[in-house]
Design a protein around this motif. Structure first.
Motif, PDB file in Angstrom:
ATOM      1  N   UNK A  57       0.831  -1.206   0.000  1.00  0.00           N
ATOM      2  CA  UNK A  57       0.000   0.000   0.000  1.00  0.00           C
ATOM      3  C   UNK A  57       0.866   1.258   0.000  1.00  0.00           C
ATOM      4  N   UNK A  58       1.913   1.257   0.801  1.00  0.00           N
ATOM      5  CA  UNK A  58       2.830   2.397   0.816  1.00  0.00           C
ATOM      6  C   UNK A  58       3.517   2.521  -0.546  1.00  0.00           C
ATOM      7  N   UNK A  59       3.899   1.392  -1.144  1.00  0.00           N
ATOM      8  CA  UNK A  59       4.550   1.412  -2.459  1.00  0.00           C
ATOM      9  C   UNK A  59       3.620   1.978  -3.532  1.00  0.00           C
ATOM     10  N   UNK A  60       2.350   1.659  -3.445  1.00  0.00           N
ATOM     11  CA  UNK A  60       1.374   2.235  -4.389  1.00  0.00           C
ATOM     12  C   UNK A  60       1.422   3.760  -4.269  1.00  0.00           C
ATOM     13  N   UNK A  61       1.441   4.245  -3.044  1.00  0.00           N
ATOM     14  CA  UNK A  61       1.510   5.687  -2.817  1.00  0.00           C
ATOM     15  C   UNK A  61       2.798   6.304  -3.330  1.00  0.00           C
ATOM     16  N   UNK A  62       3.938   5.628  -3.126  1.00  0.00           N
ATOM     17  CA  UNK A  62       5.206   6.202  -3.580  1.00  0.00           C
ATOM     18  C   UNK A  62       5.330   6.179  -5.101  1.00  0.00           C
ATOM     19  N   UNK A  63       4.765   5.168  -5.737  1.00  0.00           N
ATOM     20  CA  UNK A  63       4.776   5.148  -7.210  1.00  0.00           C
ATOM     21  C   UNK A  63       3.948   6.313  -7.753  1.00  0.00           C
ATOM     22  N   UNK A  64       2.748   6.468  -7.233  1.00  0.00           N
ATOM     23  CA  UNK A  64       1.873   7.552  -7.704  1.00  0.00           C
ATOM     24  C   UNK A  64       2.532   8.906  -7.447  1.00  0.00           C
ATOM     25  N   UNK A  65       3.081   9.087  -6.247  1.00  0.00           N
ATOM     26  CA  UNK A  65       3.735  10.358  -5.930  1.00  0.00           C
ATOM     27  C   UNK A  65       4.973  10.577  -6.802  1.00  0.00           C
ATOM     28  N   UNK A  66       5.707   9.499  -7.100  1.00  0.00           N
ATOM     29  CA  UNK A  66       6.888   9.612  -7.954  1.00  0.00           C
ATOM     30  C   UNK A  66       6.539  10.016  -9.375  1.00  0.00           C
ATOM     31  N   UNK A  67       5.462   9.450  -9.891  1.00  0.00           N
ATOM     32  CA  UNK A  67       4.998   9.815 -11.235  1.00  0.00           C
ATOM     33  C   UNK A  67       4.548  11.275 -11.249  1.00  0.00           C
ATOM     34  N   UNK A  68       3.803  11.673 -10.235  1.00  0.00           N
ATOM     35  CA  UNK A  68       3.352  13.067 -10.161  1.00  0.00           C
ATOM     36  C   UNK A  68       4.533  14.029 -10.054  1.00  0.00           C
ATOM     37  N   UNK A  69       5.553  13.640  -9.292  1.00  0.00           N
ATOM     38  CA  UNK A  69       6.723  14.505  -9.116  1.00  0.00           C
ATOM     39  C   UNK A  69       7.444  14.731 -10.447  1.00  0.00           C
ATOM     40  N   UNK A  70       7.635  13.683 -11.228  1.00  0.00           N
ATOM     41  CA  UNK A  70       8.362  13.859 -12.494  1.00  0.00           C
ATOM     42  C   UNK A  70       7.518  14.632 -13.497  1.00  0.00           C
ATOM     43  N   UNK A  71       6.214  14.482 -13.437  1.00  0.00           N
ATOM     44  CA  UNK A  71       5.337  15.269 -14.323  1.00  0.00           C
ATOM     45  C   UNK A  71       5.427  16.759 -14.001  1.00  0.00           C
ATOM     46  N   UNK A  72       5.710  17.079 -12.739  1.00  0.00           N
ATOM     47  CA  UNK A  72       5.883  18.475 -12.326  1.00  0.00           C
ATOM     48  C   UNK A  72       7.319  18.955 -12.540  1.00  0.00           C
ATOM     49  N   UNK A  73       8.193  18.043 -12.980  1.00  0.00           N
ATOM     50  CA  UNK A  73       9.582  18.401 -13.221  1.00  0.00           C
ATOM     51  C   UNK A  73      10.475  18.319 -11.997  1.00  0.00           C
ATOM     52  N   UNK A  74       9.977  17.736 -10.920  1.00  0.00           N
ATOM     53  CA  UNK A  74      10.748  17.611  -9.690  1.00  0.00           C
ATOM     54  C   UNK A  74      11.533  16.294  -9.720  1.00  0.00           C
ATOM     55  N   UNK A  75      12.691  16.331 -10.376  1.00  0.00           N
ATOM     56  CA  UNK A  75      13.500  15.135 -10.588  1.00  0.00           C
ATOM     57  C   UNK A  75      14.017  14.565  -9.272  1.00  0.00           C
ATOM     58  N   UNK A  76      14.460  15.419  -8.366  1.00  0.00           N
ATOM     59  CA  UNK A  76      14.999  14.933  -7.093  1.00  0.00           C
ATOM     60  C   UNK A  76      13.937  14.185  -6.284  1.00  0.00           C
TER      61      UNK A  76
END
Length: 186
Positions: A57-76
């Motif tokens: 469940x936590x991994x689902x959240x980190x994947x979604x947040x990671x995808x959202x971060x790169x879409x916003x250009x937040x590579x780090x």
């Protein structure tokens, strides 16, 4: 001659994939003897599926947040979240393999009709996606770890990463469905 992973990402991906899948299938098929592992108290074995459900469940959240971060250009932030997901996945896998090697796989306790028409197809898709994800994940991970960010854009990291993230996300979700069917519903 210096051998660098950076110059051999596909070959390194293939080797890591074969080793990983060998361990997974070796555990699932009972080829790895349980005497190689320390014995744990039964409550620990009983807790592993529940801990793994939380990890998933936590991994689902980190994947979604990671995808959202790169879409916003937040590579780090993307890098941090995706590496966190890899650590979560590795932890999940170690716990799962420990339980499977030590105690075998869990039989489906529900009715045969649910087993045939819901549980087994869900489990099969979950396993298939997890298997397909492994080389994709190694590939994008190796690209990301062996290059500066500016060079990653010249690789297939983005294209393969999109597919890997989507399949990985679906696999984790289906893994939670399998968990619910095995340990909550039935």
């Amino acid at each position: 001659m210096e051998l660098r992973v950076r110059d051999h990402v596909p070959a390194t991906t293939a080797i890591l994939t074969l080793v990983s899948l060998g361990l997974v299938f070796g555990a699932a098929l009972g080829a790895i003897p349980d005497v190689l592992l320390p014995t744990a108290p039964q409550p620990l074995y009983d807790a592993i599926p529940h801990v793994n459900a939380v990890i998933s469940t936590v991994a689902i959240g980190t994947i979604i947040a990671g995808v959202r971060a790169i879409r916003r250009g937040d590579v780090d932030r993307h890098r941090t979240l995706m590496l966190t997901t890899v650590v979560l996945f590795a932890t999940f896998l170690v716990l799962y393999l420990y339980k499977v090697i030590s105690q075998g796989t869990q039989e489906f306790p529900g009715p045969a009709v649910v087993d045939q028409w819901v549980y087994l197809p869900t489990l099969a898709i979950h396993i298939l996606l997890a298997i397909v994800c492994i080389p994709l994940l190694y590939y994008v991970l190796l690209l990301a770890l062996t290059r500066p960010v500016s060079q990653i854009y010249g690789t297939r990291h983005k294209q393969i990463g999109r597919v890997a993230a989507a399949l990985w996300l679906i696999s984790f979700v289906l893994g939670n469905v399998v968990y619910l069917l095995l340990y909550v519903v039935y």
